[in-house]
Design a protein around this motif. Structure first.
Motif: not given
Length: 165
Positions: A104-122
């Motif tokens: 079920a680790k895909g749930l963690l990856l899905r959670q992280q996909a919701g993080i707002d990242m204006p650029t790849k480093d921010t």
């Protein structure tokens, strides 16, 4: 029957291992814990935001199981951000801490996909304006708060329906 007598009766039932007493006190525990959690989640929805630098984002494996389905994972993050000229580091992704297994680790990856990242480093950081060292990368969702509130009252509803219906 007054409330103190009822509580005493539930203490006696729980002490004797009776299901009604155990269910009552477990329901009380869930109510207190979940209401506090909902209160905290609601407060975090009003935290301030700033843009920070993301240094690490991924999954952390822990535990010693060799069986993949029993291996435990949680989200891992390291980010820095500045508030009023002071720099802070954060590691918390969300007010909800998820621990899951390999399957079920895909749930963690899905959670992280919701993080707002204006650029790849921010990354957008939500922080407590009164204690800027407290921060998250995701704010609590309305759905998550609703689930917490339902979890607070559901055990009591089951208790009443089972023992007083």
């Amino acid at each position: 029957m007054d409330i103190l007598n009822y509580f005493q009766q539930m203490v006696d039932l729980a002490s004797d291992g009776e299901l009604q007493g155990i269910w009552f006190w477990a329901s009380c525990y869930m109510l207190v814990v979940c209401l506090y959690s909902a209160y905290f989640q609601i407060r975090t929805r009003f935290w301030a935001t700033t843009v920070g630098n993301i240094h690490n984002l991924g999954l952390k494996k822990f535990g010693i199981s060799n069986d993949l389905s029993e291996q435990q994972y949680r989200g891992k993050a390291l980010y820095s951000y500045s508030v009023n000229g002071q720099t802070y580091e954060g590691t918390r992704i969300s007010p909800w801490v998820f621990v899951t297994n390999y399957n079920a680790k895909g749930l963690l990856l899905r959670q992280q996909a919701g993080i707002d990242m204006p650029t790849k480093d921010t990354v957008t950081v939500y922080y407590n304006p009164k204690k800027p060292q407290k921060s998250f990368l995701l704010k609590a969702s309305k759905f998550g708060i609703l689930v917490t509130l339902i979890s607070a009252v559901a055990p009591f509803l089951v208790y009443v329906s089972r023992f007083y219906a």
